[in-house]
Design a protein around this motif. Structure first.
Motif, PDB file in Angstrom:
ATOM      1  N   TYR A 267       0.992  -1.295   0.007  1.00  0.00           N
ATOM      2  CA  TYR A 267       0.017   0.166   0.114  1.00  0.00           C
ATOM      3  C   TYR A 267       0.847   1.260  -0.016  1.00  0.00           C
ATOM      4  CZ  TYR A 267       1.134   0.145   5.081  1.00  0.00           C
ATOM      5  OH  TYR A 267       1.929   0.103   6.053  1.00  0.00           O
ATOM      6  N   GLY A 269       0.501   5.583   1.614  1.00  0.00           N
ATOM      7  CA  GLY A 269      -0.351   6.365   2.457  1.00  0.00           C
ATOM      8  C   GLY A 269       0.495   7.144   3.061  1.00  0.00           C
ATOM      9  N   SER A 295      -8.470  12.311   5.733  1.00  0.00           N
ATOM     10  CA  SER A 295      -8.852  11.099   5.070  1.00  0.00           C
ATOM     11  C   SER A 295      -9.917  11.600   4.028  1.00  0.00           C
ATOM     12  CB  SER A 295      -9.113  10.033   5.778  1.00  0.00           C
ATOM     13  OG  SER A 295      -9.696   9.001   4.997  1.00  0.00           O
ATOM     14  N   ARG A 300      -9.688   9.400  -3.402  1.00  0.00           N
ATOM     15  CA  ARG A 300      -8.616   8.507  -3.885  1.00  0.00           C
ATOM     16  C   ARG A 300      -8.890   7.983  -5.250  1.00  0.00           C
ATOM     17  NH1 ARG A 300      -9.715   8.415   1.549  1.00  0.00           N
ATOM     18  NH2 ARG A 300      -8.157   7.581   3.193  1.00  0.00           N
ATOM     19  N   ASN A 316      -8.030   2.087   1.337  1.00  0.00           N
ATOM     20  CA  ASN A 316      -7.958   2.786   2.768  1.00  0.00           C
ATOM     21  C   ASN A 316      -7.533   1.737   3.883  1.00  0.00           C
ATOM     22  OD1 ASN A 316     -10.402   0.950   2.221  1.00  0.00           O
ATOM     23  ND2 ASN A 316     -11.587   2.060   3.732  1.00  0.00           N
ATOM     24  N   GLN A 406       4.572  10.640   3.841  1.00  0.00           N
ATOM     25  CA  GLN A 406       4.026   9.921   2.637  1.00  0.00           C
ATOM     26  C   GLN A 406       5.018   8.891   2.500  1.00  0.00           C
ATOM     27  OE1 GLN A 406       4.622   9.130  -1.034  1.00  0.00           O
ATOM     28  NE2 GLN A 406       3.010   7.680  -0.311  1.00  0.00           N
ATOM     29  N   TYR A 474      -4.497   5.497   4.553  1.00  0.00           N
ATOM     30  CA  TYR A 474      -4.062   4.571   3.476  1.00  0.00           C
ATOM     31  C   TYR A 474      -4.701   5.395   2.106  1.00  0.00           C
ATOM     32  CZ  TYR A 474      -3.156   1.112   6.940  1.00  0.00           C
ATOM     33  OH  TYR A 474      -2.434   0.372   7.904  1.00  0.00           O
ATOM     34  N   LEU A 475      -4.093   5.553   0.882  1.00  0.00           N
ATOM     35  CA  LEU A 475      -4.223   6.150  -0.034  1.00  0.00           C
ATOM     36  C   LEU A 475      -4.659   5.051  -1.372  1.00  0.00           C
ATOM     37  CD1 LEU A 475      -1.759   9.209  -0.068  1.00  0.00           C
ATOM     38  CD2 LEU A 475      -4.390   8.800   0.698  1.00  0.00           C
TER      39      LEU A 475
END
Length: 508
Positions: A267, A269, A295, A300, A316, A406, A474-475
Motif C-alpha cells: 500500500y 499512504g 482522509s 482516492r 483505505n 508519505q 491509506y491512499l
C-alpha cells in the motif's frame, strides 16, 4: 501490457535447484535502475523496498515464494510443524557456503535467529517473536521452539527475517555488518558508492550457480522516472523497476523494451507521528479527528486516475479491496469536503490548519502529494511538502523527526506483515509510536488463531479501531511495473516486487 511471459517454471527451476544451464551471454554486467538508494545492507536492520531488491541477488532465505505466493524451499529443503503447533523442524540444504567460505548449517541458522531476536538495532524482533529458542538437532536440521502456534512464521522466513548472513562476518562486524555484507546468494558484495551504485559480483560457489547468467549486477539509484526510462532507452541500463504509469505508452511503443507487471501486496499512504518523540506532540498527532478530516478531504479514485492513469487501485486499508483480508465494513470512503471541514471545526480549527508532510524526492510521490495538496486545501488543510532523499526520510521517520510522512509498504505474503509491525506497541516499524491495547490484543490473536475465519475476525476487530484512530491514512495500492531490454529473457514478475535473476539470460 505486452510481453508478459508465463515464466513460472523458470522461477521454480531456479528456486529448487533443478539443474538448468543459462543459455545467454555470461560475461555481462546487468545494470538495474532503482527508484531510490537502499538503506543499510543488513537484513536485520534495513527496511527499504529497494534494499530487498538488492538482497534478492545477494542473500538467500530459508524459504521463498512462487508468483502464486506458495511457500517453497530455498535454504531449507523441507519443514514439519508439530501437531500442537509448538515446534517447526527444518531440514537444511547441504553443500552451501557463505561468500566468506563459512559453511551454512544448523548452527548458522541458530546464530542468525539469535541475532535477529536480540541485536539492539534489529527490526526483525517482532517478526520472530514467537520463537522462544532453537535446537540444533543435526548438522543440517534445526528445531524452532515456539511460545504458541504462529500462522505467520513461514511467511516471515520468506523475507528478511529468513535471510541468512555469515555468522563469522556478523560476529566480526557487529552493527557495522551492512558496510560489507556477507550472505550466501548468487552474487557477493563488491562495492557501494552512496547515491551512485551498488555492485555485486557472481559468487562461483553458489549452490545454484548453473541458473545464473551474469558476471555481475550493478544497481543504480535513479529517482526520476523519466530519466530512468531514458537510461533504458539509451542502453545505459538493462532494466528498471517501478516504471511510471504515465510512461507505459512510451515504453510499450518501443520494440527494444519489454514491460512486465504484477499487482503488489502492499500500500501507499500518509503516516502520522502520534507519539514518536517531541514532534508527536502536535495537533495532528494528538487529535484523531484531524487525521479523519484529512482522509475525508482526499479523493482516492481521482488520485488513481490523475496520477496513475487508472493503473492502480484506490485503498483505505493495508490490504487492497480485492484481498480476502479486506474489511468490507469499511469500504474506500468517498471524498466529503464538508465532513472534513466539520471535523476540523470540532477539533478547534474552523479556519484550517497547516500540515507538513515529508515526501521522497522521486517523481511519482511528488506528483501524488501535489494532487493531495490541492485536494486538502479545499477543506482548509494547508499541506506543506518537504522533499527528502528516501534514506534520509526513513531515518527522520524512525527518529520521530516528522509530523506526517508519505510512505508505503511493499507488502508481505501473510496479512500480518502489512499491519502487526506498524500498529502494535513496540512494533519493529511502528514509526507513529501508535499504541492501543485492544489493537495489540486483536493483532496478536490473529497470529495464533486456529482458523482463517478467526484470523479474519481478529483483523476486522483491529480495523474497527484503526479506522477511528487513523495513524496511517491509506491512499492506494500500486501495481509493480518493470521495463527491460528485449535482450533480457526469463524475467518473472512477482507480487512482492522483487527481481529474481535465477533463470534470467541475456542474448546479443
Amino acid at each position: 501490457m505486452k510481453n508478459l511471459k508465463p515464466t513460472l517454471m523458470a522461477a521454480l527451476l531456479g528456486a529448487t535447484a533443478i539443474g538448468m544451464a543459462a543459455t545467454g551471454v555470461s560475461a555481462k554486467d546487468l545494470r538495474i535502475g532503482l527508484q531510490s538508494d537502499a538503506d543499510v545492507l543488513d537484513p536485520d536492520q534495513s527496511r527499504t523496498f529497494v534494499g530487498r531488491i538488492v538482497y534478492a541477488s545477494m542473500c538467500d532465505k530459508l524459504v521463498d515464494i512462487t508468483p502464486e505466493l506458495e511457500i517453497i524451499p530455498q535454504l531449507a529443503t523441507a519443514w514439519q510443524v508439530s501437531e500442537d503447533g509448538m515446534t517447526v523442524t527444518m531440514q537444511l540444504r547441504e553443500g552451501v557456503v557463505f561468500h566468506d567460505g563459512t559453511p551454512f548449517n544448523a548452527e548458522a541458522v541458530a546464530a542468525n535467529i539469535e541475532r535477529s531476536k536480540t541485536m539492539d538495532e534489529s527490526r526483525r524482533k517482532s517478526e520472530l517473536s514467537s520463537i522462544t529458542s532453537t535446537e540444533v538437532t543435526g548438522e543440517y536440521e534445526i528445531k524452532l521452539n515456539l511460545k504458541g502456534p504462529d500462522a505467520t512464521l513461514m511467511a516471515q522466513l520468506a523475507d528478511r527475517a529468513g535471510m541468512m548472513i555469515s555468522p563469522t562476518a556478523a560476529a566480526a562486524a557487529g552493527a557495522d555488518f551492512g558496510l560489507n555484507p556477507v550472505c550466501s546468494g548468487p552474487f557477493s558484495f563488491e562495492e557501494r558508492v552512496a547515491q551512485d551504485k551498488i555492485v555485486l559480483k557472481q559468487f562461483p560457489d553458489y549452490w545454484n550457480a548453473d541458473a545464473i547468467a551474469f558476471d555481475s549486477v550493478t544497481f543504480l539509484p535513479i529517482p526520476d522516472t523519466t530519466v530512468r526510462l531514458a537510461n533504458l532507452q539509451s542502453g545505459d541500463i538493462d532494466m528498471l523497476e517501478r516504471l511510471a504509469a504515465t510512461d507505459l505508452a512510451q515504453a510499450n511503443a518501443n520494440n527494444d523494451i519489454e514491460v512486465a507487471s504484477a499487482v503488489s501486496l502492499g500500500y501507499q499512504g500518509i503516516t502520522f507521528n502520534v507519539n514518536n518523540g517531541p514532534k508527536g506532540d502536535n495537533p495532528w498527532g494528538n487529535d484523531q479527528r484531524l487525521r479523519q478530516a484529512f482522509s475525508y478531504a482526499i479523493d482516492r479514485e481521482a488520485i488513481n486516475q490523475v496520477v496513475f492513469e487508472g493503473a492502480f487501485a484506490a485503498g483505505n486499508q493495508p490490504y487492497p479491496p480485492t484481498s480476502p483480508w479486506y474489511d468490507t465494513d469499511h469500504p474506500v470512503p468517498a471524498r466529503d469536503v464538508a465532513k472534513a471541514k466539520a471535523l476540523l471545526a470540532e477539533a478547534g480549527y474552523p479556519d484550517g490548519l497547516d500540515l507538513e508532510v515529508q515526501v521522497p524526492n522521486t517523481t511519482v510521490p511528488l506528483q501524488l502529494m501535489q494532487v493531495v495538496q490541492a485536494m486538502a486545501a479545499e477543506a482548509g488543510i494547508n499541506v506543506k511538502i518537504t522533499s527528502k532523499e528516501f534514506a534520509t526520510l526513513l531515518a527522520d521517520q524512525s527518529a520521530g523527526d516528522y509530523t506526517a510522512s508519505q510512505i508505503g509498504w511493499s507488502g508481505r505474503v501473510d496479512p500480518d506483515g502489512n499491519i502487526h509491525q506498524f500498529m502494535t506497541t513496540d512494533g519493529g516499524i511502528n514509526d507513529s509510536h501508535f499504541s492501543n491495547p485492544a489493537v495489540d490484543e486483536a493483532l496478536n490473536a490473529a497470529r495464533v488463531a486456529a482458523s482463517t475465519e478467526d484470523r479474519k475476525a481478529a483483523y476486522d476487530t483491529a480495523r474497527d479501531i484503526l479506522v477511528e484512530e487513523s495513524p496511517i491514512v491509506y491512499l492506494y495500492h500500486q501495481t509493480w511495473i518493470w521495463a527491460h531490454s528485449s535482450q533480457l529473457d526469463g524475467f518473472t514478475p512477482y507480487p512482492d516486487g522483487m527481481i529474481r535473476l535465477e533463470g534470467v539470460t541475456w542474448t546479443e
